[in-house]
Design an enzyme around this catalytic site. Structure first.
Site, PDB file in Angstrom:
ATOM      1  N   CYS A 101       0.802  -1.232   0.000  1.00  0.00           N
ATOM      2  CA  CYS A 101       0.000   0.000   0.000  1.00  0.00           C
ATOM      3  C   CYS A 101       0.832   1.277   0.000  1.00  0.00           C
ATOM      4  O   CYS A 101       0.521   2.214  -0.732  1.00  0.00           O
ATOM      5  CB  CYS A 101      -0.999   0.000   1.146  1.00  0.00           C
ATOM      6  SG  CYS A 101      -0.285   0.178   2.807  1.00  0.00           S
ATOM      7  N   HIS A 103      -2.568   1.063   7.268  1.00  0.00           N
ATOM      8  CA  HIS A 103      -2.856   1.119   5.828  1.00  0.00           C
ATOM      9  C   HIS A 103      -2.849   2.562   5.348  1.00  0.00           C
ATOM     10  O   HIS A 103      -3.455   3.441   5.960  1.00  0.00           O
ATOM     11  CB  HIS A 103      -4.212   0.484   5.519  1.00  0.00           C
ATOM     12  CG  HIS A 103      -4.598   0.607   4.079  1.00  0.00           C
ATOM     13  ND1 HIS A 103      -3.865   0.039   3.067  1.00  0.00           N
ATOM     14  CD2 HIS A 103      -5.633   1.269   3.474  1.00  0.00           C
ATOM     15  CE1 HIS A 103      -4.426   0.324   1.902  1.00  0.00           C
ATOM     16  NE2 HIS A 103      -5.491   1.073   2.126  1.00  0.00           N
ATOM     17  N   ASP A 116      -7.667   4.827  -3.606  1.00  0.00           N
ATOM     18  CA  ASP A 116      -6.814   3.829  -2.962  1.00  0.00           C
ATOM     19  C   ASP A 116      -6.462   2.749  -3.977  1.00  0.00           C
ATOM     20  O   ASP A 116      -7.295   1.909  -4.311  1.00  0.00           O
ATOM     21  CB  ASP A 116      -7.547   3.225  -1.764  1.00  0.00           C
ATOM     22  CG  ASP A 116      -6.661   2.326  -0.922  1.00  0.00           C
ATOM     23  OD1 ASP A 116      -5.547   1.999  -1.370  1.00  0.00           O
ATOM     24  OD2 ASP A 116      -7.084   1.947   0.184  1.00  0.00           O
TER      25      ASP A 116
END
Length: 277
Positions: free
Chosen positions: A73, A112, A129
Site C-alpha cells: 500500500c 494502511h 486507494d
C-alpha cells in the site's frame, strides 16, 4: 509533496496504459485509478526478504514503473499520489485501520495508507486507494459521502460513520459480499493528514516485524476486467467477476515463481525463497 525531479509522469502513464486526458477532473481521476489497479500488481516480496521497501519516488519509479514488480500500500499510494499531483489534483494522505477479520476497529493499529483526492471545483473529495491488497478494494475512487452505495467497475462499496470517541469522525469503508449478500468492513479512517515520516515508521514496522503477515508469507494480487487473482501463502484464489471462486495449492517454489511471472506480471528476485512454512 511531489518531487518532480524524481517522478516521471510520462513513464508512469505508459506503465498503466493510460492514453486519455491529462486533466484534473473526475473522469481522469476514475480512469487513471482503474488503469493503475489493473496494471501494477500488489506484492510483498521485499518484506518477505526481510527488508522495508523504499518510498522515495525515484525508487518507486524504478521498481513499480520500470521493472516487472509491484508493491504494497505505501508504495502504490505514494506513487499514485505523485501522479495525481503531477496531473493537478490536491492529495491528502491518510492512515487507516484494516478491520477485515478484526473483532473491533480499535483492535487494529493504523497501518494502511489511503488517499483523499481533491478535484478542482468540486466541494467533496474522493477516497482514492490503489494499494489495498484484498478482494474488497475499490477499483475506482468514490465520493466521500456517508450512507450512499457506490458501484465502480462492477464492485459495490459504501462509506458509513462508525462509533468513535475521538474529535474527528470515523469513516468505515464497506464492501458488498456477493455470496453473503451483506456488507463487510474493510478499513476505518479519520481525515487527519499523515506525512512521509509517519509512513516511513509504519512501513518499517509492517515490513520487518516478525508478527506481520507481510513478513511471514507470500502475498500477491493481480486485477483484470475478468478476475481477481490472489496468492496468500500457498493458496491461489481466483475470483471471477460473476462471483465464481476457484482455489488450488501452490505446489512448490517453481510453481510460485511461474505463477508470479505469467499470471501476476512479477519477476521475483533470483535466489529468494517464495514459500515459507
Amino acid at each position: 509533496m511531489l518531487d518532480s525531479t524524481q517522478f516521471d509522469l510520462d513513464a508512469y502513464l505508459r506503465r498503466i496504459g493510460w492514453e486519455g486526458e491529462r486533466r484534473a477532473d473526475a473522469a481522469t481521476l476514475r480512469g487513471v485509478h482503474l488503469a493503475h489497479m489493473r496494471a501494477i500488481p500488489f506484492e510483498n516480496l521485499d518484506a518477505l526478504r526481510g527488508g522495508a521497501p523504499s518510498l522515495d519516488p525515484a525508487d518507486l519509479m524504478a521498481k513499480l514503473v520500470h521493472s516487472r514488480r509491484g508493491g504494497y500500500c505505501y508504495e502504490h499510494n505514494t506513487l499514485f499520489a505523485c501522479a495525481l499531483e503531477a496531473l493537478g489534483f490536491r492529495v491528502t494522505r491518510l492512515a487507516a485501520r484494516v478491520v477485515v477479520g478484526a473483532d473491533t476497529i480499535a483492535s487494529r493499529p493504523r497501518t494502511h495508507m489511503t488517499l483523499l483526492a481533491h478535484v478542482p471545483g468540486e466541494s467533496r473529495p474522493y477516497l482514492a486507494d490503489v494499494g489495498f491488497g484484498a478482494i474488497g478494494s475499490i477499483l475506482e475512487p468514490m465520493p466521500l459521502i456517508a450512507d450512499v452505495e457506490f458501484t465502480g467497475a462492477g464492485r459495490r462499496h459504501r462509506l458509513v460513520h462508525a462509533p468513535h470517541d475521538g474529535p474527528l469522525e470515523m469513516w468505515l469503508l464497506q464492501a458488498h459480499d456477493q455470496e453473503k449478500d451483506d456488507w463487510t468492513g474493510q478499513y476505518a479512517f479519520t481525515l487527519e493528514p499523515f506525512e512521509k515520516p509517519d509512513y516511513d515508521v509504519i512501513n518499517w514496522h509492517i515490513a520487518t516485524n516478525p508478527r506481520s503477515p507481510f513478513a511471514q508469507r507470500l502475498y500477491a494480487q493481480h486485477i483484470s476486467a475478468a478476475r481477481h487473482l490472489l496468492i496468500d501463502g500457498r493458496l491461489l484464489t481466483q475470483t471471477r467477476t460473476d462471483g465464481t471462486v476457484t482455489e488450488r495449492e501452490v505446489t512448490d517454489e517453481a510453481d510460485a515463481r511461474r505463477l508470479l511471472e505469467e499470471e501476476f506480471g512479477i519477476t521475483a528476485p533470483e535466489g529468494m525463497t517464495l514459500l515459507t512454512g
